[in-house]
Design a protein around this motif. Structure first.
Motif, PDB file in Angstrom:
ATOM      1  N   GLY A 141       0.792  -1.227   0.000  1.00 13.61           N
ATOM      2  CA  GLY A 141       0.000   0.000   0.000  1.00 13.61           C
ATOM      3  C   GLY A 141       0.822   1.273   0.000  1.00 13.61           C
ATOM      4  N   ASN A 201       1.142   4.879  -4.424  1.00 13.73           N
ATOM      5  CA  ASN A 201       1.162   6.248  -4.958  1.00 13.73           C
ATOM      6  C   ASN A 201       2.510   6.600  -5.587  1.00 13.73           C
ATOM      7  N   GLY A 204       1.077   6.483  -0.051  1.00 11.11           N
ATOM      8  CA  GLY A 204      -0.356   6.215   0.079  1.00 11.11           C
ATOM      9  C   GLY A 204      -0.711   5.618   1.436  1.00 11.11           C
ATOM     10  N   LYS A 205      -1.975   5.751   1.802  1.00  8.95           N
ATOM     11  CA  LYS A 205      -2.439   5.225   3.096  1.00  8.95           C
ATOM     12  C   LYS A 205      -3.309   3.979   2.895  1.00  8.95           C
ATOM     13  N   TYR A 206      -3.044   3.276   1.803  1.00 10.63           N
ATOM     14  CA  TYR A 206      -3.841   2.073   1.526  1.00 10.63           C
ATOM     15  C   TYR A 206      -3.477   0.965   2.517  1.00 10.63           C
ATOM     16  N   MET A 231      -9.713   1.770   0.284  1.00  7.99           N
ATOM     17  CA  MET A 231      -8.883   2.185  -0.851  1.00  7.99           C
ATOM     18  C   MET A 231      -9.404   3.488  -1.450  1.00  7.99           C
TER      19      MET A 231
END
Lengths: 147, 162
Positions: A47, A51, B24-26, B56
Motif C-alpha cells: 500500500g 502512490n 499512500g495510506k492504503y 482504498m
C-alpha cells in the motif's frame, strides 16, 4: 538477423512503442489517483508504494517514449521499455491466473471485465516482440543522439 | 532516467490540482468477506463495496463519502471527510437543490453512501434517491460506520457520545 537489424523495421518499432508509451502515460500523469486505484486492484504492490509507483511510472513511460522516437538516451529508453513491459506482462498474467476481475488500467482508469486483461496481455505480448526487435537491432540510424 | 522520472513526477505532482500523497495510506484489511449485500437489494441498485474497496477509495481521495444517518450519529463518529445527508430527515419536495447544496459535487463524482451497518438500510434508500437525481457514480458501503471502526480505521468525532 538481417531483418532484425533492418533500419526501417527498427524505426517502425521505435515509433510504435514510443507512441504507445507516450499515449499510455497521458491519463496516468493527469489523473494519478485513478492510476493508483488501478494499481491497487492488482493486489501486487504494498500500500505505501502504490502512490509512489503511480507517480513515477507514467513519467518513465513518457521519457522512454520520447527517447525511443527521437533517439535520445536510446539505450536506456529501450532497456526501461523492456523492463516495464516485462513487469506489465507478469502483472496481467498474475491477475488472470488469480481470477481477479479488473481492467488493466493501461490506457485509462476503469474497472471492466477480465476480457480486457486478456486483450491487454495479448497486446503487451505483441508489443514485447517489437521491443525485443529494438533490443536486438544494431541499427542506430535516425537517432538524434547516437552515442 | 528513473531519477529524472522521479524528479519530474514529484515536481508536477506538487503543482497539480490532482496531486496525491507520495506515500499512500492504503491498507490490506484481512478478514473481509466481500461486500455485504442486503436481501432487499435490487439488480439495478448501485454496486455494493466491501471494507477493502471503501478504504482504498478513501485513501485515494477522489470519492465523497456520504453518511445517511441522522446528525447525532454523524457527529458521534463517522468516516473522516464524510458529509451528512440524513435520509430520514430529507426535505419534502424537489431534492435536487438540497443534494446539490449539501454535496457540492458534480453529478459524475464518485459518491460512497453508508450508514451504521447491516441492520440499517438508509444508505440503500439514499443511494437510490441520489441515482434518481442523476448522480452517476454511486457505490454503497453496506458495512457502514461500524465495520469501518471494527477494522481500526480512523473515525472523525465532532462530539463525545456515551
Amino acid at each position: 538477423m538481417r531483418l532484425i537489424n533492418n533500419e526501417y523495421l527498427t524505426m517502425l518499432s521505435r515509433l510504435l512503442i514510443g507512441g504507445m508509451l507516450i499515449y499510455a502515460s497521458f491519463y496516468k500523469i493527469i489523473e494519478p489517483a485513478s492510476f493508483a486505484k488501478s494499481i491497487w486492484y492488482y493486489h501486487l504492490v504494498p500500500g505505501y508504494l502504490i502512490n509512489l509507483m503511480a507517480l513515477i511510472l507514467p513519467w518513465l513511460e513518457l521519457l522512454c517514449g520520447v527517447g525511443l522516437i527521437l533517439g535520445i538516451l536510446y539505450d536506456g529508453s529501450r532497456l526501461w521499455s523492456a523492463l516495464m513491459m516485462v513487469v506489465f506482462i507478469i502483472a496481467l498474467a498474475s491477475t488472470i491466473y488469480r481470477g481477479i476481475d479488473i481492467d488493466c488500467g493501461c490506457f485509462k482508469a476503469s474497472q471492466g471485465a477480465t476480457k480486457s486483461a486478456w486483450s491487454a496481455l495479448i497486446f503487451d505480448l505483441v508489443a514485447m516482440l517489437f521491443i525485443m526487435q529494438l533490443m536486438l537491432s544494431k541499427s542506430r540510424r535516425w537517432l538524434l543522439c547516437p552515442k | 532516467m528513473l531519477l529524472a522520472s522521479a524528479v519530474l513526477s514529484f515536481a508536477v505532482n506538487a503543482l497539480s490540482p490532482n496531486g496525491i500523497d507520495v506515500i499512500g495510506k492504503y491498507r490490506e484489511l484481512s478478514g473481509s468477506e466481500g461486500p455485504i449485500v442486503p436481501p432487499t437489494a435490487e439488480p439495478d441498485d448501485p454496486p455494493f463495496i466491501d471494507i477493502n474497496v471503501a478504504q482504498m477509495e478513501h485513501a485515494a481521495g477522489q470519492a465523497l463519502f456520504v453518511d445517511a444517518r441522522n446528525l447525532e450519529d454523524f457527529e458521534c463518529g463517522t468516516i473522516p471527510g464524510s458529509v451528512n445527508l440524513p435520509f430520514e430527515y430529507l426535505p419534502e419536495g424537489d431534492l435536487a437543490p438540497y443534494f446539490d447544496s449539501v454535496l457540492a459535487a458534480p453529478k459524475d463524482r464518485m459518491l460512497i453512501v453508508f450508514c451504521s451497518g447491516e441492520e440499517c438500510d438508509l444508505s440503500l434508500h439514499l443511494a437510490r434517491n441520489l441515482k434518481l437525481q442523476g448522480y452517476t457514480d454511486l457505490a454503497i458501503f453496506f458495512g457502514g460506520a461500524r465495520e469501518w471502526e471494527k477494522f481500526g480505521l480512523d473515525v472523525e468525532r465532532r462530539k463525545q457520545c456515551g
